[in-house]
Design a protein around this motif. Sequence first.
Motif, mmCIF file in Angstrom:
data_model
loop_
_atom_site.group_PDB
_atom_site.id
_atom_site.type_symbol
_atom_site.label_atom_id
_atom_site.label_comp_id
_atom_site.label_asym_id
_atom_site.label_seq_id
_atom_site.Cartn_x
_atom_site.Cartn_y
_atom_site.Cartn_z
ATOM 1 N N VAL A 24 48.340 47.067 52.186
ATOM 2 C CA VAL A 24 48.617 46.151 53.291
ATOM 3 C C VAL A 24 47.814 44.864 53.155
ATOM 4 O O VAL A 24 48.276 43.791 53.573
ATOM 5 C CB VAL A 24 48.361 46.804 54.671
ATOM 6 N N HIS A 25 46.618 44.978 52.568
ATOM 7 C CA HIS A 25 45.822 43.767 52.355
ATOM 8 C C HIS A 25 46.577 42.815 51.434
ATOM 9 O O HIS A 25 46.675 41.604 51.702
ATOM 10 C CB HIS A 25 44.468 44.129 51.752
ATOM 11 N N MET A 26 47.130 43.346 50.356
ATOM 12 C CA MET A 26 47.878 42.516 49.418
ATOM 13 C C MET A 26 49.177 42.001 50.042
ATOM 14 O O MET A 26 49.645 40.906 49.718
ATOM 15 C CB MET A 26 48.194 43.313 48.155
ATOM 16 N N GLN A 27 49.749 42.766 50.951
ATOM 17 C CA GLN A 27 51.011 42.365 51.572
ATOM 18 C C GLN A 27 50.819 41.292 52.639
ATOM 19 O O GLN A 27 51.590 40.336 52.702
ATOM 20 C CB GLN A 27 51.693 43.582 52.198
ATOM 21 N N TYR A 28 49.789 41.431 53.465
ATOM 22 C CA TYR A 28 49.650 40.567 54.631
ATOM 23 C C TYR A 28 48.568 39.486 54.505
ATOM 24 O O TYR A 28 48.649 38.468 55.192
ATOM 25 C CB TYR A 28 49.361 41.408 55.871
ATOM 26 N N SER A 29 47.566 39.724 53.685
ATOM 27 C CA SER A 29 46.499 38.725 53.528
ATOM 28 C C SER A 29 45.864 38.863 52.153
ATOM 29 O O SER A 29 44.691 39.249 52.026
ATOM 30 C CB SER A 29 45.440 38.900 54.625
ATOM 31 N N ARG A 65 41.202 35.207 57.854
ATOM 32 C CA ARG A 65 42.462 34.890 58.505
ATOM 33 C C ARG A 65 42.580 35.794 59.732
ATOM 34 O O ARG A 65 41.846 36.773 59.858
ATOM 35 C CB ARG A 65 43.648 35.125 57.568
ATOM 36 N N LEU A 66 43.510 35.471 60.625
ATOM 37 C CA LEU A 66 43.794 36.298 61.789
ATOM 38 C C LEU A 66 45.216 36.816 61.677
ATOM 39 O O LEU A 66 46.167 36.032 61.608
ATOM 40 C CB LEU A 66 43.632 35.495 63.082
ATOM 41 N N THR A 85 47.613 23.164 66.360
ATOM 42 C CA THR A 85 46.773 22.131 66.981
ATOM 43 C C THR A 85 45.305 22.298 66.596
ATOM 44 O O THR A 85 44.539 21.335 66.667
ATOM 45 C CB THR A 85 46.905 22.165 68.512
ATOM 46 N N LEU A 86 44.917 23.515 66.185
ATOM 47 C CA LEU A 86 43.535 23.773 65.790
ATOM 48 C C LEU A 86 43.347 23.710 64.281
ATOM 49 O O LEU A 86 42.274 24.031 63.775
ATOM 50 C CB LEU A 86 43.109 25.158 66.295
ATOM 51 N N GLY A 87 44.385 23.291 63.570
ATOM 52 C CA GLY A 87 44.296 23.197 62.119
ATOM 53 C C GLY A 87 44.324 24.538 61.419
ATOM 54 O O GLY A 87 43.757 24.700 60.330
ATOM 55 N N LEU A 88 45.004 25.528 62.039
ATOM 56 C CA LEU A 88 45.025 26.889 61.493
ATOM 57 C C LEU A 88 46.419 27.296 61.014
ATOM 58 O O LEU A 88 46.771 28.471 61.033
ATOM 59 C CB LEU A 88 44.555 27.880 62.566
ATOM 60 N N ASP A 89 47.207 26.328 60.564
ATOM 61 C CA ASP A 89 48.593 26.609 60.189
ATOM 62 C C ASP A 89 48.728 27.798 59.250
ATOM 63 O O ASP A 89 49.623 28.620 59.407
ATOM 64 C CB ASP A 89 49.214 25.372 59.523
ATOM 65 N N ASN A 90 47.862 27.878 58.266
ATOM 66 C CA ASN A 90 47.981 28.913 57.236
ATOM 67 C C ASN A 90 46.967 30.036 57.404
ATOM 68 O O ASN A 90 46.864 30.905 56.534
ATOM 69 C CB ASN A 90 47.805 28.283 55.842
ATOM 70 N N GLN A 91 46.229 30.015 58.513
ATOM 71 C CA GLN A 91 45.199 31.032 58.715
ATOM 72 C C GLN A 91 45.550 32.053 59.807
ATOM 73 O O GLN A 91 44.792 32.990 60.033
ATOM 74 C CB GLN A 91 43.862 30.370 59.052
ATOM 75 N N VAL A 92 46.655 31.856 60.499
ATOM 76 C CA VAL A 92 47.106 32.806 61.526
ATOM 77 C C VAL A 92 48.499 33.284 61.151
ATOM 78 O O VAL A 92 49.397 32.470 60.907
ATOM 79 C CB VAL A 92 47.144 32.162 62.926
ATOM 80 N N SER A 93 48.679 34.598 61.104
ATOM 81 C CA SER A 93 49.977 35.169 60.762
ATOM 82 C C SER A 93 50.480 36.046 61.906
ATOM 83 O O SER A 93 49.790 36.990 62.315
ATOM 84 C CB SER A 93 49.876 36.016 59.485
#
Length: 213
Positions: A24-29, A65-66, A85-93
């Motif tokens: 799951v780590h490889m799949q999601y983050s 990441r979240l 708006t917080l600059g987290l486009d690629n850090q929240v899934s």
Amino acid sequence: KVHVIYEGIDESFKPAPQSEQHRVHMQYSPDAPYLLMVGTLEPRKNHAAAFRALAALRQAGYPHRLLIAGGDGWLFSPVRQLPATLGLDNQVSFLGYVSHADLLALYSAADCFLEPSLYEGFGFPVLEAMACGAPVVCSDASSLPEIAGDAALIVSPHDDAGLVNAIRLIIDQPQFAARLRELGQARAATFRWDHCAAETVDVYRHVAELRGR
């Protein structure tokens, strides 16, 4: 006149094998460690506080990441816009619904599970995360302190700095995180459906005895 009977969690919630955690780590983050939230996406879950905490962590140099598992609930559309708006486009899934097997592994592989809710009816995800061995940070609102006991770090849902500090403590101190994992598993093990059923039967028996007097 009031009897408090705790609900339970399914016995399938337990630490997933390392192979499943890796999958799951490889799949999601695949490129970073992650924090996790689970549940219906609603304002009461206080995802906004988690986004702000993640932004502060990223600014301090943490690579996390979240990941957010759960279906959309009421009034959540505006919240989806906050990461950008917080600059987290690629850090929240936003993962949406995930399978039970993936959920177990996501809990197990998370560096930290977050439940900064403004209110909760019971708090099943906190117990599920604990049972799977995830260190937990949750709010001090409604039922959560009673459910979590001393097996989680508890902060105000309105204290962004407190949330950040709690997450950093878990990330920066592996021995402390390991201790929370142990405490969490022991705590979650006390919330069992067979206990819930037996205590409910006892209440009915007690009421029947009173009515028979």
